[in-house]
Design a protein around this motif. Structure first.
Motif, PDB file in Angstrom:
ATOM      1  N   GLY A  98       0.938  -1.062  -0.145  1.00 57.90           N
ATOM      2  CA  GLY A  98       0.132  -0.058   0.160  1.00 57.90           C
ATOM      3  C   GLY A  98       0.879   1.196   0.008  1.00 57.90           C
ATOM      4  N   VAL A  99       0.118   2.541   0.179  1.00 61.39           N
ATOM      5  CA  VAL A  99       0.741   3.872   0.322  1.00 61.39           C
ATOM      6  C   VAL A  99       1.174   3.832   1.434  1.00 61.39           C
ATOM      7  N   HIS A 100       2.566   4.438   1.653  1.00 62.99           N
ATOM      8  CA  HIS A 100       3.078   4.977   3.125  1.00 62.99           C
ATOM      9  C   HIS A 100       3.677   6.267   2.692  1.00 62.99           C
ATOM     10  N   ILE A 101       3.734   7.049   3.997  1.00 63.81           N
ATOM     11  CA  ILE A 101       4.285   8.440   4.133  1.00 63.81           C
ATOM     12  C   ILE A 101       5.504   8.358   4.922  1.00 63.81           C
ATOM     13  N   ILE A 102       6.600   8.891   4.479  1.00 63.47           N
ATOM     14  CA  ILE A 102       7.875   9.189   4.964  1.00 63.47           C
ATOM     15  C   ILE A 102       8.027  10.573   5.607  1.00 63.47           C
ATOM     16  N   LYS A 103       8.122  10.783   6.814  1.00 65.94           N
ATOM     17  CA  LYS A 103       7.965  12.164   7.289  1.00 65.94           C
ATOM     18  C   LYS A 103       9.403  12.480   7.912  1.00 65.94           C
ATOM     19  N   LEU A 104       9.894  13.737   7.287  1.00 65.76           N
ATOM     20  CA  LEU A 104      11.192  14.258   7.766  1.00 65.76           C
ATOM     21  C   LEU A 104      10.875  15.440   8.925  1.00 65.76           C
ATOM     22  N   LYS A 105      11.333  15.292  10.200  1.00 59.20           N
ATOM     23  CA  LYS A 105      11.057  16.379  11.282  1.00 59.20           C
ATOM     24  C   LYS A 105      12.515  16.606  11.838  1.00 59.20           C
ATOM     25  N   ILE A 106      12.525  18.014  11.985  1.00 57.59           N
ATOM     26  CA  ILE A 106      13.727  18.529  12.621  1.00 57.59           C
ATOM     27  C   ILE A 106      13.663  19.448  13.742  1.00 57.59           C
ATOM     28  N   LYS A 107      14.634  19.492  14.691  1.00 62.12           N
ATOM     29  CA  LYS A 107      14.683  20.416  15.907  1.00 62.12           C
ATOM     30  C   LYS A 107      16.085  20.812  16.236  1.00 62.12           C
ATOM     31  N   ASN A 108      16.012  21.651  17.284  1.00 58.46           N
ATOM     32  CA  ASN A 108      17.448  22.071  17.827  1.00 58.46           C
ATOM     33  C   ASN A 108      17.368  21.786  19.184  1.00 58.46           C
ATOM     34  N   SER A 109      18.543  21.562  19.899  1.00 59.09           N
ATOM     35  CA  SER A 109      18.848  21.454  21.303  1.00 59.09           C
ATOM     36  C   SER A 109      18.671  22.547  22.068  1.00 59.09           C
ATOM     37  N   ASP A 110      18.636  23.708  21.242  1.00 58.95           N
ATOM     38  CA  ASP A 110      18.771  24.975  21.887  1.00 58.95           C
ATOM     39  C   ASP A 110      17.590  25.803  21.478  1.00 58.95           C
ATOM     40  N   ALA A 111      16.519  26.439  22.393  1.00 56.67           N
ATOM     41  CA  ALA A 111      15.473  27.112  21.814  1.00 56.67           C
ATOM     42  C   ALA A 111      15.738  28.153  21.004  1.00 56.67           C
ATOM     43  N   GLY A 112      16.992  28.847  21.288  1.00 54.15           N
ATOM     44  CA  GLY A 112      17.212  30.232  20.521  1.00 54.15           C
ATOM     45  C   GLY A 112      18.029  29.914  19.102  1.00 54.15           C
ATOM     46  N   GLN A 113      18.177  28.559  18.875  1.00 60.70           N
ATOM     47  CA  GLN A 113      18.841  28.021  17.625  1.00 60.70           C
ATOM     48  C   GLN A 113      18.222  27.464  16.656  1.00 60.70           C
ATOM     49  N   THR A 114      18.603  27.845  15.368  1.00 60.66           N
ATOM     50  CA  THR A 114      18.249  27.115  14.184  1.00 60.66           C
ATOM     51  C   THR A 114      18.624  25.916  13.526  1.00 60.66           C
ATOM     52  N   THR A 115      18.010  24.749  13.101  1.00 60.20           N
ATOM     53  CA  THR A 115      18.329  23.633  12.453  1.00 60.20           C
ATOM     54  C   THR A 115      18.011  24.020  11.008  1.00 60.20           C
ATOM     55  N   TYR A 116      18.851  23.491   9.951  1.00 58.95           N
ATOM     56  CA  TYR A 116      18.561  23.714   8.596  1.00 58.95           C
ATOM     57  C   TYR A 116      18.562  22.465   8.049  1.00 58.95           C
ATOM     58  N   THR A 117      17.714  22.115   6.886  1.00 61.67           N
ATOM     59  CA  THR A 117      18.042  20.938   6.128  1.00 61.67           C
ATOM     60  C   THR A 117      17.727  21.437   4.499  1.00 61.67           C
ATOM     61  N   GLU A 118      18.074  20.608   3.572  1.00 60.28           N
ATOM     62  CA  GLU A 118      17.959  20.913   2.280  1.00 60.28           C
ATOM     63  C   GLU A 118      17.717  19.716   1.242  1.00 60.28           C
ATOM     64  N   LEU A 119      19.036  19.109   1.226  1.00 58.12           N
ATOM     65  CA  LEU A 119      18.956  17.669   0.486  1.00 58.12           C
ATOM     66  C   LEU A 119      18.179  16.563   1.286  1.00 58.12           C
ATOM     67  N   LEU A 120      17.238  15.911   0.544  1.00 62.99           N
ATOM     68  CA  LEU A 120      16.732  14.784   1.138  1.00 62.99           C
ATOM     69  C   LEU A 120      16.699  13.480  -0.090  1.00 62.99           C
ATOM     70  N   GLU A 121      17.469  12.449  -0.076  1.00 65.29           N
ATOM     71  CA  GLU A 121      17.073  11.419  -0.944  1.00 65.29           C
ATOM     72  C   GLU A 121      16.642  10.284  -0.221  1.00 65.29           C
ATOM     73  N   VAL A 122      15.735   9.374  -0.509  1.00 69.69           N
ATOM     74  CA  VAL A 122      15.480   8.316  -0.012  1.00 69.69           C
ATOM     75  C   VAL A 122      15.255   7.189  -0.927  1.00 69.69           C
ATOM     76  N   TYR A 123      15.932   5.930  -0.489  1.00 65.21           N
ATOM     77  CA  TYR A 123      16.274   4.869  -1.082  1.00 65.21           C
ATOM     78  C   TYR A 123      15.568   3.719  -0.563  1.00 65.21           C
ATOM     79  N   ALA A 124      15.179   2.550  -1.446  1.00 64.59           N
ATOM     80  CA  ALA A 124      14.706   1.423  -0.738  1.00 64.59           C
ATOM     81  C   ALA A 124      15.351   0.363  -1.660  1.00 64.59           C
ATOM     82  N   SER A 125      15.406  -0.817  -0.668  1.00 62.25           N
ATOM     83  CA  SER A 125      16.084  -1.927  -1.250  1.00 62.25           C
ATOM     84  C   SER A 125      15.167  -3.313  -0.780  1.00 62.25           C
TER      85      SER A 125
END
Length: 125
Positions: A98-125
């Motif tokens: 069936g159909v499934h959803i992959i979710k990417l969630k991010i956060k930082n350890s510090d309330a005042g700091q920012t976490t960034y992401t750009e590239l996401l590649e997902v492979y299956a085998s």
């Protein structure tokens, strides 16, 4: 498109995204998701994820969830202030056809700091 995994299993690219996203603070926030189909039970057994992650400060965390699971299947982290590519793998042999959803969630350890992401590649085998 298929590639070979180091353990000699072919990898199939099931999705990719190259849009920059960011989250400031300690709350896990969903920033990307991909839908994919599991053609039959056990058609795909492993998931490999490559993603870029960096921070303004603190420690940045990336979590990969499948469907509405409460526990991430992959957790990655960095303290790098420049873009760094991280990789992780998990089993998906328990997913039914069936159909499934992959979710990417991010956060930082510090309330005042920012976490960034750009590239996401997902492979299956």
């Amino acid at each position: 498109m298929s590639f070979w995994h180091p353990n000699k299993m072919p990898l199939t690219l099931i999705g990719a995204d190259d849009t920059q996203k960011q989250v400031t603070g300690t709350a896990e926030t969903e920033v990307k998701y991909l839908r994919f189909s599991q053609p039959s039970a056990n058609a795909y057994r492993m998931l490999k994820v490559n993603l870029s992650l960096w921070v303004s400060g603190g420690t940045g965390y990336a979590y990969i969830y499948i469907n509405d699971e409460a526990t991430p299947r992959i957790t990655l982290q960095t303290t790098s202030t420049s873009e760094e590519v991280l990789s992780g793998e998990c089993s998906i042999s328990d997913l039914p056809a069936g159909v499934h959803i992959i979710k990417l969630k991010i956060k930082n350890s510090d309330a005042g700091q920012t976490t960034y992401t750009e590239l996401l590649e997902v492979y299956a085998s």
